[in-house]
Design a protein around this motif. Structure first.
Motif, PDB file in Angstrom:
ATOM      1  N   LEU A   1     -49.318  18.238   9.873  1.00 14.32           N
ATOM      2  CA  LEU A   1     -48.422  17.082   9.865  1.00 14.32           C
ATOM      3  C   LEU A   1     -47.259  17.305   8.904  1.00 14.32           C
ATOM      4  O   LEU A   1     -46.096  17.032   9.233  1.00 14.32           O
ATOM      5  CB  LEU A   1     -49.212  15.835   9.477  1.00 14.32           C
ATOM      6  CG  LEU A   1     -48.455  14.505   9.501  1.00 14.32           C
ATOM      7  CD1 LEU A   1     -47.964  14.203  10.909  1.00 14.32           C
ATOM      8  CD2 LEU A   1     -49.345  13.375   9.001  1.00 14.32           C
ATOM      9  N   PHE A   2     -47.558  17.824   7.718  1.00 12.92           N
ATOM     10  CA  PHE A   2     -46.502  18.053   6.730  1.00 12.92           C
ATOM     11  C   PHE A   2     -45.573  19.183   7.148  1.00 12.92           C
ATOM     12  O   PHE A   2     -44.391  19.185   6.789  1.00 12.92           O
ATOM     13  CB  PHE A   2     -47.103  18.329   5.354  1.00 12.92           C
ATOM     14  CG  PHE A   2     -47.397  17.088   4.570  1.00 12.92           C
ATOM     15  CD1 PHE A   2     -46.492  16.614   3.641  1.00 12.92           C
ATOM     16  CD2 PHE A   2     -48.569  16.368   4.786  1.00 12.92           C
ATOM     17  CE1 PHE A   2     -46.749  15.456   2.915  1.00 12.92           C
ATOM     18  CE2 PHE A   2     -48.844  15.215   4.073  1.00 12.92           C
ATOM     19  CZ  PHE A   2     -47.925  14.746   3.144  1.00 12.92           C
ATOM     20  N   CYS A   3     -46.098  20.121   7.904  1.00 14.84           N
ATOM     21  CA  CYS A   3     -45.248  21.199   8.418  1.00 14.84           C
ATOM     22  C   CYS A   3     -44.176  20.621   9.344  1.00 14.84           C
ATOM     23  O   CYS A   3     -43.019  21.058   9.329  1.00 14.84           O
ATOM     24  CB  CYS A   3     -46.109  22.220   9.160  1.00 14.84           C
ATOM     25  SG  CYS A   3     -45.216  23.695   9.709  1.00 14.84           S
ATOM     26  N   VAL A   4     -44.573  19.613  10.117  1.00 17.73           N
ATOM     27  CA  VAL A   4     -43.609  18.933  10.988  1.00 17.73           C
ATOM     28  C   VAL A   4     -42.600  18.157  10.149  1.00 17.73           C
ATOM     29  O   VAL A   4     -41.391  18.166  10.426  1.00 17.73           O
ATOM     30  CB  VAL A   4     -44.341  17.994  11.967  1.00 17.73           C
ATOM     31  CG1 VAL A   4     -43.338  17.173  12.775  1.00 17.73           C
ATOM     32  CG2 VAL A   4     -45.250  18.789  12.882  1.00 17.73           C
TER      33      VAL A   4
ATOM     34  N   THR B   1     -44.074  27.608   4.372  1.00 21.91           N
ATOM     35  CA  THR B   1     -42.940  26.685   4.249  1.00 21.91           C
ATOM     36  C   THR B   1     -42.207  26.836   2.916  1.00 21.91           C
ATOM     37  O   THR B   1     -41.118  26.295   2.753  1.00 21.91           O
ATOM     38  CB  THR B   1     -43.425  25.227   4.365  1.00 21.91           C
ATOM     39  OG1 THR B   1     -44.400  24.976   3.349  1.00 21.91           O
ATOM     40  CG2 THR B   1     -44.023  24.953   5.737  1.00 21.91           C
ATOM     41  N   GLY B   2     -42.816  27.562   1.983  1.00 24.56           N
ATOM     42  CA  GLY B   2     -42.200  27.737   0.675  1.00 24.56           C
ATOM     43  C   GLY B   2     -42.537  26.633  -0.311  1.00 24.56           C
ATOM     44  O   GLY B   2     -42.005  26.599  -1.426  1.00 24.56           O
TER      45      GLY B   2
ATOM     46  N   LEU C   1     -39.019  20.083  -0.930  1.00 19.56           N
ATOM     47  CA  LEU C   1     -40.244  20.842  -0.677  1.00 19.56           C
ATOM     48  C   LEU C   1     -41.242  20.659  -1.820  1.00 19.56           C
ATOM     49  O   LEU C   1     -42.462  20.645  -1.595  1.00 19.56           O
ATOM     50  CB  LEU C   1     -39.920  22.330  -0.488  1.00 19.56           C
ATOM     51  CG  LEU C   1     -39.288  22.720   0.857  1.00 19.56           C
ATOM     52  CD1 LEU C   1     -38.958  24.202   0.885  1.00 19.56           C
ATOM     53  CD2 LEU C   1     -40.239  22.377   2.010  1.00 19.56           C
ATOM     54  N   THR C   2     -40.730  20.532  -3.034  1.00 17.03           N
ATOM     55  CA  THR C   2     -41.616  20.312  -4.177  1.00 17.03           C
ATOM     56  C   THR C   2     -42.373  19.002  -4.027  1.00 17.03           C
ATOM     57  O   THR C   2     -43.604  18.942  -4.192  1.00 17.03           O
ATOM     58  CB  THR C   2     -40.802  20.285  -5.489  1.00 17.03           C
ATOM     59  OG1 THR C   2     -40.100  21.528  -5.625  1.00 17.03           O
ATOM     60  CG2 THR C   2     -41.724  20.076  -6.686  1.00 17.03           C
TER      61      THR C   2
ATOM     62  N   THR D   1     -47.252  16.010  -2.542  1.00 20.52           N
ATOM     63  CA  THR D   1     -47.737  14.893  -1.725  1.00 20.52           C
ATOM     64  C   THR D   1     -48.810  15.353  -0.757  1.00 20.52           C
ATOM     65  O   THR D   1     -49.822  14.664  -0.544  1.00 20.52           O
ATOM     66  CB  THR D   1     -46.575  14.252  -0.943  1.00 20.52           C
ATOM     67  OG1 THR D   1     -45.551  13.837  -1.848  1.00 20.52           O
ATOM     68  CG2 THR D   1     -47.062  13.051  -0.143  1.00 20.52           C
ATOM     69  N   MET D   2     -48.620  16.530  -0.160  1.00 27.26           N
ATOM     70  CA  MET D   2     -49.608  17.060   0.779  1.00 27.26           C
ATOM     71  C   MET D   2     -50.944  17.299   0.087  1.00 27.26           C
ATOM     72  O   MET D   2     -52.005  16.928   0.610  1.00 27.26           O
ATOM     73  CB  MET D   2     -49.100  18.365   1.407  1.00 27.26           C
ATOM     74  CG  MET D   2     -50.044  18.927   2.469  1.00 27.26           C
ATOM     75  SD  MET D   2     -49.380  20.385   3.308  1.00 27.26           S
ATOM     76  CE  MET D   2     -49.926  21.668   2.185  1.00 27.26           C
TER      77      MET D   2
END
Length: 478
Positions: A34-37, A355-356, A2-3, A8-9
């Protein structure tokens, strides 16, 4: 994981808007979706977005009605004396205009609201920048940095958040920081002087009478504050291909050279515009002072205050319904642009928090502080505040990160107040963060692409933040 995805996002978002591959609204919506997916939480995207919209809805409402209120105040002539004073000081000299921008933004920032500052500053200074063919990103950059330094006022937000999160007095945080913040404001003025000299060298100097010359009839006239059909457009082409922004050679001393096809004419603050209400000047001044006082004293939520203020200003200054509709129509484009950007930003912040990613990024940063830096946690906090307040909301930083940094500092003998003061260092850069709604007021009204503003301001704002940090250390405040 996630970090990495979080960093990156954010990097993807910044690169795409700076390269103008996507518009800010599209990037704020599509990239986090997109990143959530990618994270595997696509099914919860709706919940994250609704949470983000819910948290930012009051801010969007405040901006909507603040734009209407201050737009009406500009229309009726409340700020004409300030603008005339600034114009008299500037004398169509690019150097004085840039310095005047910083001074005006700093003065108006005393109300503690960034959107208010940017609306008044851009409305006053935009015509001169446009007519002299000065770089508009210089105006937005200087205004954002001046407001960022002044944003540390106890009623501006960050200081109050730091005081609440660490359970200390806001005055104990702010008052000792005044010398360091004064040095930061001086740094902004020095930078304004340097940028102004660069603009003066490129463009030359005219007299004010030469600048305030009416364009040919076929040009579209910009009557700042006039509203209606002659309002400056907030849409239209960006400044990406403008030689003034890209650093190409300017027009030398001939600022009366033919303007680009998309350029508007200039007539400054029209002294005869039909929306002026000179007989109601003191009523409008008292209403504005009362509104700002109530905001500082927190008598009512800020969105409610601006809603009431806008309604009262419209009713008293324009008692006839057609006139009220005309004023609302004149400012509708600004309202739509800004509120749309805020709700798009809600998707970005909602995904980051839901998403944390934000928590993992902060934990990683704090966890990688070397043990030997423990006695210097105030310095570490100041350095971290620069990127963290840019990539995070003030709420996330002050309520999520600063308490952790304070606890680590306390373990090594660093006082909570030192940590709190150091946490204010990053505000000059924070005010240009894509997560700050007010910055969209700034770039929207100035007709500057957000990517152009970001590319110009980041280095200077970060330098200003480091100057504040250095001054705080030198004076023994941090």
């Amino acid at each position: 994981m996630l970090t990495i995805l979080g960093f990156t996002m954010i990097a993807t978002f910044l690169v795409l808007i700076m390269l103008k591959k996507m518009s800010p609204i599209a990037a704020l919506v599509l990239i986090p979706a997109l990143f959530c997916v990618f994270v595997g939480k696509g099914a919860k995207l709706g919940d994250y977005v609704i949470d983000g919209v819910t948290s930012l809805a009051p801010t969007a409402a405040m901006l909507m009605f603040a734009i209407v209120y201050f737009g009406v105040m500009i229309d009726v002539g409340l700020f004409d004396p300030i603008v005339r004073g600034i114009l008299k000081f500037c004398k169509a000299d690019p150097l004085r205009i840039v310095v005047g921008t910083a001074v005006l933004a700093a003065i108006v920032s005393l109300d503690g609201d960034g959107s208010t500052t940017f609306m008044i500053t851009v409305s006053a200074m935009y015509p001169l920048y446009k007519r002299l063919k000065m770089s508009l990103v210089v105006m937005t950059g200087v205004a954002a940095m001046a407001n960022g330094v002044m944003n540390t006022l106890p009623w501006g937000g960050p200081t109050a958040r730091a005081a609440t999160a660490l359970k200390v007095s806001a005055s104990d945080i702010f008052v000792p920081m005044i010398p360091a913040l004064a040095v930061g404001m001086l740094a902004v003025l020095v930078l304004s002087y340097v940028l102004g000299r660069r603009e003066r060298k490129r463009l030359g100097v005219l007299t004010l009478d030469e600048v305030l010359v009416e364009e040919p009839a076929e040009s579209e006239t910009v009557l700042v504050g006039a509203g209606g059909d002659k309002r400056a457009r907030t849409g239209g082409p960006g400044v990406g291909n403008d030689p003034r922004v890209n650093g190409s050679s300017g027009s030398g001393t001939d600022v009366d050279a033919e303007l680009p096809d998309e350029d508007e004419g200039f007539q400054g603050l029209d002294p005869d515009r039909p929306t002026l209400r000179p007989k109601l000047y003191w009523f409008n001044a008292l209403l504005t002072v009362t509104l700002l006082t109530a905001m500082i004293m927190e008598l009512l939520p800020i969105p409610v205050l601006f809603l009431l203020g806008a309604a009262l200003a419209l009713t008293v200054n324009f008692p006839h319904m057609p006139d009220q509709k005309a004023r609302l129509g004149a400012h509708a484009e600004n309202v739509l642009n800004v509120s749309g950007m805020v709700f798009a930003a809600a998707v970005f912040t909602g995904v980051l928090q839901g998403t944390g990613m934000v928590d993992h990024m902060a934990t990683w940063l704090v966890g990688n502080i070397p043990d030997g830096m423990g006695p210097h946690m105030a310095f570490v906090t100041g350095v971290l505040s620069i990127p963290l307040t840019y990539f995070m909301s003030n709420d996330g930083f002050y309520f999520g990160i600063v308490p952790v940094l304070a606890e680590a500092g306390n373990a090594h003998g660093v006082s909570t107040l030192e940590i709190a003061r150091a946490s204010l260092v990053g505000q000059p850069l924070h005010m240009s963060s894509p997560l700050v709604p007010a910055v969209y007021v700034l770039v929207g009204m100035a007709k500057v692409e957000f990517g152009d503003h970001t590319r110009f301001v980041v280095k200077w704002a970060a330098l200003t933040s480091l100057v504040v940090l250095g001054a705080g250390i030198l004076f023994g405040i941090i």
